[in-house]
Motif scaffolding. Sequence first.
Motif, PDB file in Angstrom:
ATOM      1  N   VAL A  23       0.098  -1.248  -0.241  1.00 52.53           N
ATOM      2  CA  VAL A  23      -0.326  -0.366  -0.417  1.00 52.53           C
ATOM      3  C   VAL A  23       0.928   1.609   0.131  1.00 52.53           C
ATOM      4  N   SER A  24       0.530   2.271  -0.378  1.00 49.65           N
ATOM      5  CA  SER A  24       1.042   3.085  -1.119  1.00 49.65           C
ATOM      6  C   SER A  24       0.043   4.557  -0.332  1.00 49.65           C
ATOM      7  N   ASN A  25       1.274   5.415   0.229  1.00 44.54           N
ATOM      8  CA  ASN A  25       0.313   6.691   0.625  1.00 44.54           C
ATOM      9  C   ASN A  25       0.400   8.064  -0.532  1.00 44.54           C
ATOM     10  N   LYS A  26       1.605   7.732  -1.378  1.00 42.20           N
ATOM     11  CA  LYS A  26       2.541   8.916  -2.196  1.00 42.20           C
ATOM     12  C   LYS A  26       1.573   9.105  -3.571  1.00 42.20           C
ATOM     13  N   LEU A  27       1.871  10.485  -3.158  1.00 39.96           N
ATOM     14  CA  LEU A  27       0.530  11.126  -4.388  1.00 39.96           C
ATOM     15  C   LEU A  27       1.258  11.091  -6.113  1.00 39.96           C
ATOM     16  N   LEU A  28      -0.548   9.954  -6.254  1.00 37.78           N
ATOM     17  CA  LEU A  28       0.227  10.323  -8.196  1.00 37.78           C
ATOM     18  C   LEU A  28      -0.530   9.854  -8.949  1.00 37.78           C
ATOM     19  N   SER A  29      -0.386  10.404 -10.062  1.00 32.20           N
ATOM     20  CA  SER A  29      -1.664  10.829 -10.999  1.00 32.20           C
ATOM     21  C   SER A  29      -1.452   9.759 -11.875  1.00 32.20           C
ATOM     22  N   THR A  30      -2.323   9.798 -12.695  1.00 32.22           N
ATOM     23  CA  THR A  30      -3.033   8.662 -14.119  1.00 32.22           C
ATOM     24  C   THR A  30      -1.719   9.473 -14.856  1.00 32.22           C
ATOM     25  N   ILE A  31      -1.101  11.597 -14.719  1.00 31.23           N
ATOM     26  CA  ILE A  31      -0.821  11.381 -16.458  1.00 31.23           C
ATOM     27  C   ILE A  31       0.686  11.398 -16.141  1.00 31.23           C
ATOM     28  N   ASP A  32       1.188  10.705 -14.796  1.00 35.41           N
ATOM     29  CA  ASP A  32       2.348   9.880 -14.724  1.00 35.41           C
ATOM     30  C   ASP A  32       2.497   8.233 -15.486  1.00 35.41           C
ATOM     31  N   ILE A  33       1.170   8.067 -16.037  1.00 38.37           N
ATOM     32  CA  ILE A  33       1.101   7.006 -16.516  1.00 38.37           C
ATOM     33  C   ILE A  33       2.803   6.972 -17.765  1.00 38.37           C
ATOM     34  N   LEU A  34       1.917   6.924 -18.961  1.00 38.51           N
ATOM     35  CA  LEU A  34       2.545   6.746 -19.534  1.00 38.51           C
ATOM     36  C   LEU A  34       4.493   7.443 -20.009  1.00 38.51           C
ATOM     37  N   PRO A  35       4.595   8.411 -18.807  1.00 34.39           N
ATOM     38  CA  PRO A  35       6.176   8.307 -19.063  1.00 34.39           C
ATOM     39  C   PRO A  35       6.900   7.556 -17.736  1.00 34.39           C
ATOM     40  N   THR A  36       6.291   6.971 -16.769  1.00 36.05           N
ATOM     41  CA  THR A  36       6.473   5.523 -16.037  1.00 36.05           C
ATOM     42  C   THR A  36       7.014   4.541 -16.728  1.00 36.05           C
ATOM     43  N   LEU A  37       5.747   4.472 -17.912  1.00 39.05           N
ATOM     44  CA  LEU A  37       5.397   2.846 -19.043  1.00 39.05           C
ATOM     45  C   LEU A  37       6.946   2.957 -19.931  1.00 39.05           C
ATOM     46  N   ALA A  38       6.832   3.960 -20.907  1.00 34.91           N
ATOM     47  CA  ALA A  38       8.173   4.956 -21.202  1.00 34.91           C
ATOM     48  C   ALA A  38       8.748   4.202 -21.064  1.00 34.91           C
ATOM     49  N   GLU A  39       9.312   5.137 -20.090  1.00 35.85           N
ATOM     50  CA  GLU A  39      10.590   4.865 -19.224  1.00 35.85           C
ATOM     51  C   GLU A  39      10.990   3.042 -18.462  1.00 35.85           C
ATOM     52  N   ILE A  40       9.846   1.977 -18.027  1.00 39.70           N
ATOM     53  CA  ILE A  40      10.293   0.634 -18.230  1.00 39.70           C
ATOM     54  C   ILE A  40      10.711  -0.118 -19.104  1.00 39.70           C
ATOM     55  N   THR A  41       9.838   0.513 -20.132  1.00 37.64           N
ATOM     56  CA  THR A  41       9.890  -0.247 -21.317  1.00 37.64           C
ATOM     57  C   THR A  41      10.868   0.179 -22.522  1.00 37.64           C
ATOM     58  N   GLY A  42      11.961   1.246 -22.162  1.00 36.52           N
ATOM     59  CA  GLY A  42      12.462   2.451 -23.104  1.00 36.52           C
ATOM     60  C   GLY A  42      12.175   2.996 -24.192  1.00 36.52           C
ATOM     61  N   ALA A  43      11.183   2.692 -24.604  1.00 35.65           N
ATOM     62  CA  ALA A  43      10.319   3.249 -25.023  1.00 35.65           C
ATOM     63  C   ALA A  43      10.351   5.024 -26.041  1.00 35.65           C
ATOM     64  N   LYS A  44      10.481   5.860 -26.494  1.00 41.33           N
ATOM     65  CA  LYS A  44      10.961   7.017 -26.425  1.00 41.33           C
ATOM     66  C   LYS A  44       9.597   8.446 -26.836  1.00 41.33           C
ATOM     67  N   LYS A  45       9.893   8.757 -25.563  1.00 43.17           N
ATOM     68  CA  LYS A  45       9.097   9.315 -25.188  1.00 43.17           C
ATOM     69  C   LYS A  45       8.459  10.413 -26.111  1.00 43.17           C
ATOM     70  N   PRO A  46       6.775  11.166 -25.853  1.00 42.82           N
ATOM     71  CA  PRO A  46       6.369  12.129 -26.769  1.00 42.82           C
ATOM     72  C   PRO A  46       7.488  13.318 -26.800  1.00 42.82           C
ATOM     73  N   GLU A  47       7.058  14.185 -28.297  1.00 44.92           N
ATOM     74  CA  GLU A  47       8.729  14.908 -27.862  1.00 44.92           C
ATOM     75  C   GLU A  47       7.661  16.358 -27.977  1.00 44.92           C
ATOM     76  N   LYS A  48       6.131  16.280 -28.066  1.00 43.79           N
ATOM     77  CA  LYS A  48       5.347  17.328 -27.091  1.00 43.79           C
ATOM     78  C   LYS A  48       5.399  17.122 -26.152  1.00 43.79           C
ATOM     79  N   LYS A  49       4.648  17.245 -24.705  1.00 42.53           N
ATOM     80  CA  LYS A  49       4.485  17.396 -23.588  1.00 42.53           C
ATOM     81  C   LYS A  49       2.611  17.324 -23.861  1.00 42.53           C
TER      82      LYS A  49
END
Length: 127
Positions: A101-127
């Motif tokens: 269980v984590s009580n840390k603040l997170l947001s669904t906006i964090d999902i894409l960059p997190t998954l990109a980092e985990i998989t080594g995928a290129k992040k979108p150029e435009k945020k």
Amino acid sequence: MVHVPLGVSEKFKGKSGAGLFGDVMEEVDWSVGEVMRTLKENNLLNNTIVIFTSDNGPWLNFGNNAGNTGGHREGKGSAWEGGQKVPGIISWPKLIKPGTVSNKLLSTIDILPTLAEITGAKKPEKK
């Protein structure tokens, strides 16, 4: 899907004892269970990230067919906690110990960059 207009299959209609919304929740729970079972049967569960969350709080003007805020004020469409705070479940047995269980603040906006980092995928150029 737990969103209006609500719909449930005959298999789950009237089964929960908690009205249409409860029946929909029962079917969603069963469906997620089927996905998890299939991942396990195919030896994919350990290294698969499963994310289950919501985009915002319940649509309170739909009464008993909306869910609840777990005690937070207001719901969908408001800036109060009930419209913003939603449950989130992340399963990744390879790296996340079940029951964590984590009580840390997170947001669904964090999902894409997190998954990109985990998989080594290129992040979108435009945020």
